[in-house]
Design an enzyme around this catalytic site. Structure first.
Site, mmCIF file in Angstrom:
data_model
loop_
_atom_site.group_PDB
_atom_site.id
_atom_site.type_symbol
_atom_site.label_atom_id
_atom_site.label_comp_id
_atom_site.label_asym_id
_atom_site.label_seq_id
_atom_site.Cartn_x
_atom_site.Cartn_y
_atom_site.Cartn_z
ATOM 1 N N HIS A 27 50.340 26.008 34.958
ATOM 2 C CA HIS A 27 50.947 27.284 35.332
ATOM 3 C C HIS A 27 52.270 27.040 36.058
ATOM 4 O O HIS A 27 52.291 26.910 37.288
ATOM 5 C CB HIS A 27 49.990 28.064 36.234
ATOM 6 N N HIS A 67 45.943 28.595 40.717
ATOM 7 C CA HIS A 67 46.502 28.179 39.417
ATOM 8 C C HIS A 67 47.905 27.588 39.595
ATOM 9 O O HIS A 67 48.345 26.777 38.783
ATOM 10 C CB HIS A 67 46.546 29.369 38.448
ATOM 11 N N LEU A 118 40.164 33.551 41.890
ATOM 12 C CA LEU A 118 41.144 34.311 42.658
ATOM 13 C C LEU A 118 40.509 35.076 43.818
ATOM 14 O O LEU A 118 39.430 35.648 43.699
ATOM 15 C CB LEU A 118 41.904 35.274 41.743
ATOM 16 N N ASN A 184 54.998 39.408 42.266
ATOM 17 C CA ASN A 184 55.872 39.295 41.086
ATOM 18 C C ASN A 184 55.545 40.315 39.993
ATOM 19 O O ASN A 184 56.197 40.349 38.954
ATOM 20 C CB ASN A 184 55.857 37.869 40.521
ATOM 21 N N HIS A 258 53.470 32.301 32.824
ATOM 22 C CA HIS A 258 52.340 32.193 33.748
ATOM 23 C C HIS A 258 51.487 30.955 33.496
ATOM 24 O O HIS A 258 51.319 30.126 34.376
ATOM 25 C CB HIS A 258 51.456 33.443 33.664
ATOM 26 N N GLU A 399 29.109 40.874 51.562
ATOM 27 C CA GLU A 399 28.434 39.600 51.293
ATOM 28 C C GLU A 399 29.379 38.543 50.729
ATOM 29 O O GLU A 399 29.319 37.372 51.110
ATOM 30 C CB GLU A 399 27.266 39.793 50.311
ATOM 31 N N PHE A 425 20.899 39.733 46.947
ATOM 32 C CA PHE A 425 22.348 39.848 47.048
ATOM 33 C C PHE A 425 23.047 38.495 47.064
ATOM 34 O O PHE A 425 24.266 38.430 47.264
ATOM 35 C CB PHE A 425 22.730 40.680 48.271
ATOM 36 N N HIS A 461 15.656 45.380 44.407
ATOM 37 C CA HIS A 461 15.748 44.530 45.588
ATOM 38 C C HIS A 461 14.830 43.305 45.519
ATOM 39 O O HIS A 461 14.819 42.494 46.448
ATOM 40 C CB HIS A 461 15.411 45.335 46.845
ATOM 41 N N ARG A 508 9.633 38.457 53.811
ATOM 42 C CA ARG A 508 9.477 39.630 54.669
ATOM 43 C C ARG A 508 8.041 39.682 55.206
ATOM 44 O O ARG A 508 7.807 40.048 56.352
ATOM 45 C CB ARG A 508 9.779 40.893 53.868
#
Length: 652
Positions: A27, A67, A118, A184, A258, A399, A425, A461, A508
């Protein structure tokens, strides 16, 4: 712009252009566009010392837009880091080269973190900035007082993790955090207007950040903006309007620059356009000498700091001392004495209560589930805006950012971060968990409500495939303890594993004690061990983890009444068991031809242990909403069903 500035920036541009061309991939556009900004930063503001890359009080420079890795490699080579030579740059994207396609964290190299997915670098930078504030409060401004700079692109800021992380950073008023936004307006598909019409100024100011818009190719504007942020009272975004592929007559400002080489003909035109009359990879001595001077500018500052640090080292070591082993040995004895039936999330809380009473490096937190994850203890102090005299972070319902921030905290110094959420999660955390493992960071993920055992909240859940998915990540220890004793040992192993992150999968529902005698040996460190044997000679091996170990023990006793004798193997960590010597694995695995496994989750990761002749008792469908004992019965996870099916298999 001055000629010297242009020459310095062009060194970055052409090293990047030439490396990408030689590799035939990469890149070039981003390094060409951001070269002016980072040149001003490194020349005038960044505190760093290539001769001492892990100087504690160095400024941190994070390339979230990973990148554009040649931007970073060029800077490290030019300023004199021994970690990267010109030959390394010529081997860009080649096997075993430190100059990988995206930056990969290596200690003492100047590569502060692994980026590429990213937005991750933004969260890491927030973690680094929090780490700076906490450590400054512990050790004093003379020892810790540095900035964290993060280069982020349009793509980073489209990712949801950027919102989560920047929102928390603004809330905490992380004044030493500076984002250099490579604005950009180009993405892979073309102009960002195809997908984005955000008002960046309003967005970032709503988080509580300063916003400064500049021309990213104007040396004076860049300098002025960076000077302004040095005394800021809150985090700052410097939005640098740049041209991707700057200097390229045909590809500047276009997505074509790019993610692929410019091509030999276009490179000739760029050389002409920027008046760079030098061969590929050739940096004129005079300009290289100027870059080396930049690399040496903080040597005296570092030397003065060293003197202060050495005078206070004994005190600092005392402040940051850990005493995990001694504390957890005591906790094991307490667990034996109390012999209570409690949930493993509660066992974890009791363990943390003991650890946080004295510890100075554990930094806890939860994604708005402190009371459910049991991550917050009576000894914790909350980290708040402008008050970092604490050791617990309320991450809010974030999270993904929590996980990326914990990576930054771990990378900063010797902090050991842990954070809690529900196991379901973990899917929101997965990209950052994977990077914890890739970077070999000691980050602990406390994941509670780990099965259908959570009951009425239902299949949205109830984790099914999550354990299997997490166990498939290299260099990640997934612990699923069966009682309080195992929970203590799993915490002990997680804290001991300095180059491996850990997931603690906790219940739990209450669990009966399976270990009733004290042992100096950490049995969970073996990954699997024998917890019960109903006779010396056996014809069945039963594997189980977590809440299902007691179920396996009950089934084993039922089988013994029918003169089918077995051993029960508690397997709190498959990852550690797989690393044991062959002789130990044979002892556990090969004693009987018939083997079964019991775990209230997907069964695929158990098949390598039970083989073709065995049975896997688990769940390969979504859960149900009902009281948890009814759900266990619905899926055949009862001692009666396990015993009956095992009996049929053996007597076949």
């Amino acid at each position: 712009m001055s000629k010297l500035h242009n020459d310095l920036a062009n060194c970055i541009r052409f090293l990047s252009i030439d490396a990408v061309q030689k590799a035939n991939s990469g890149h070039p556009g981003m390094p060409m566009g951001m070269a002016d900004v980072v040149t001003v930063l490194f020349k005038n503001f960044l505190r760093f010392n290539p001769k001492n890359p892990d100087w504690l009080n160095r400024d941190r420079f994070v390339l979230s837009a990973g990148h554009g890795s040649m931007l970073l490699y060029s800077l490290l080579y030019l300023t004199g880091y021994k970690s990267i030579s010109l030959n390394d740059i010529k081997k860009f994207r080649k096997l075993k080269s430190i100059c990988a396609g995206h930056p990969e964290y290596h200690p003492k190299t100047g590569i502060e973190t692994t980026t590429g997915p990213l937005g991750q670098g933004i969260a890491n930078a927030v973690g680094l900035a929090i780490g700076e504030e906490i450590l400054k409060r512990k050790l004093g401004k003379e020892i810790v007082n540095h900035k964290t700079y993060v280069v982020a692109g349009d793509g980073c800021l489209m990712e949801g993790i950027s919102h989560e992380a920047m929102s928390l950073a603004g809330h905490l008023k992380l004044k030493n955090l500076v984002m250099l936004f490579d604005n950009n307006s180009i993405s892979i598909d073309g102009p960002t207007s195809l997908a984005v019409s955000d008002n960046f100024k309003k967005r970032f100011e709503s988080y509580g950040w300063n916003y400064i818009l500049i021309n990213g190719h104007d040396e004076k504007e860049i300098f002025k903006a960076l000077k302004k942020v040095q005394n800021s009272k809150k985090p700052t975004v410097i939005s640098c309007k740049t041209k991707i592929g700057y200097g390229s007559p045909n590809k500047s400002g276009k997505s074509s620059s790019h993610g692929s080489p410019l091509g030999l003909e276009e490179i000739k035109l760029v050389r002409k356009s920027l008046n760079w009359n030098h061969k590929p990879f050739q940096i004129p001595r005079k300009i290289l000498s100027e870059w080396k001077k930049i690399g040496k500018k903080c040597e005296q500052i570092n030397a003065k700091w060293d003197k202060v640090y050495k005078n206070r080292k004994e005190k600092i070591d005392k402040i940051l001392k850990n005493n995990f082993t001694k504390i957890l040995k005591k906790e094991k004895q307490v667990a034996i004495n109390e012999n209570k039936s409690i949930a493993s999330r509660k066992s974890s809380e009791l363990t943390l209560n003991a650890l946080t009473k004295e510890n100075n490096t554990l930094i806890g937190g939860s994604a708005d589930l402190a009371g459910s994850n049991n991550t917050k203890t009576k000894h914790h102090k909350i980290i708040k805006p402008n008050d970092f005299n604490g050791d617990y972070i309320h991450y809010g319902v974030r999270e993904h950012a929590m996980s990326g921030i914990m990576n930054g905290l771990s990378l900063h110094s010797n902090f050991i971060p842990y954070g809690g959420t529900f196991l379901i999660f973990s899917d929101y955390c997965k990209p950052s968990i994977r990077l914890s493992a890739l970077m070999k960071q000691r980050v602990v993920y406390v994941m509670t409500h780990d099965s259908i055992g959570l009951g009425e909240d239902g299949p949205t859940h109830q984790p099914i495939e999550q354990l299997s998915g997490l166990r498939s990540i290299p260099n990640l220890n997934v612990f699923r303890p069966a009682d309080r004793m195992e929970t203590i040992e799993c915490w002990q192993q997680a804290l001991k594993s300095s180059k491996t992150p850990s997931v603690l999968s906790l219940t739990r529902q209450n669990l009966d004690p399976i270990r009733k005698e004290y042992s100096n040996i950490n049995k969970c460190s073996l990954g699997a061990y024998e917890i019960l044997r109903t006779r010396k000679k056996i014809n069945l091996t039963i594997f189980a983890s977590g809440s299902e170990v007691s179920l396996a023990i009950e089934a084993s006793h039922k089988l013994a009444k029918d003169k089918i004798y077995s051993k029960v193997i508690s397997m709190p960590c498959q990852d550690l068991f797989d690393q044991q010597p062959v002789s130990y694995k044979k002892k556990i695995l090969d004693e009987t031809n018939i083997k079964i496994s019991v775990e209230a989750a997907s069964t695929d990761c158990w098949k390598k242990y039970v083989g073709n002749n065995g049975l896997t008792f688990g769940i390969d469908a979504f859960g149900k909403s009902a009281p948890y004992k009814e759900i266990y019965k619905h899926f055949g996870l009862t001692a009666v069903n396990i015993a009956n099916k095992s009996k049929k298999l053996i007597r076949k």
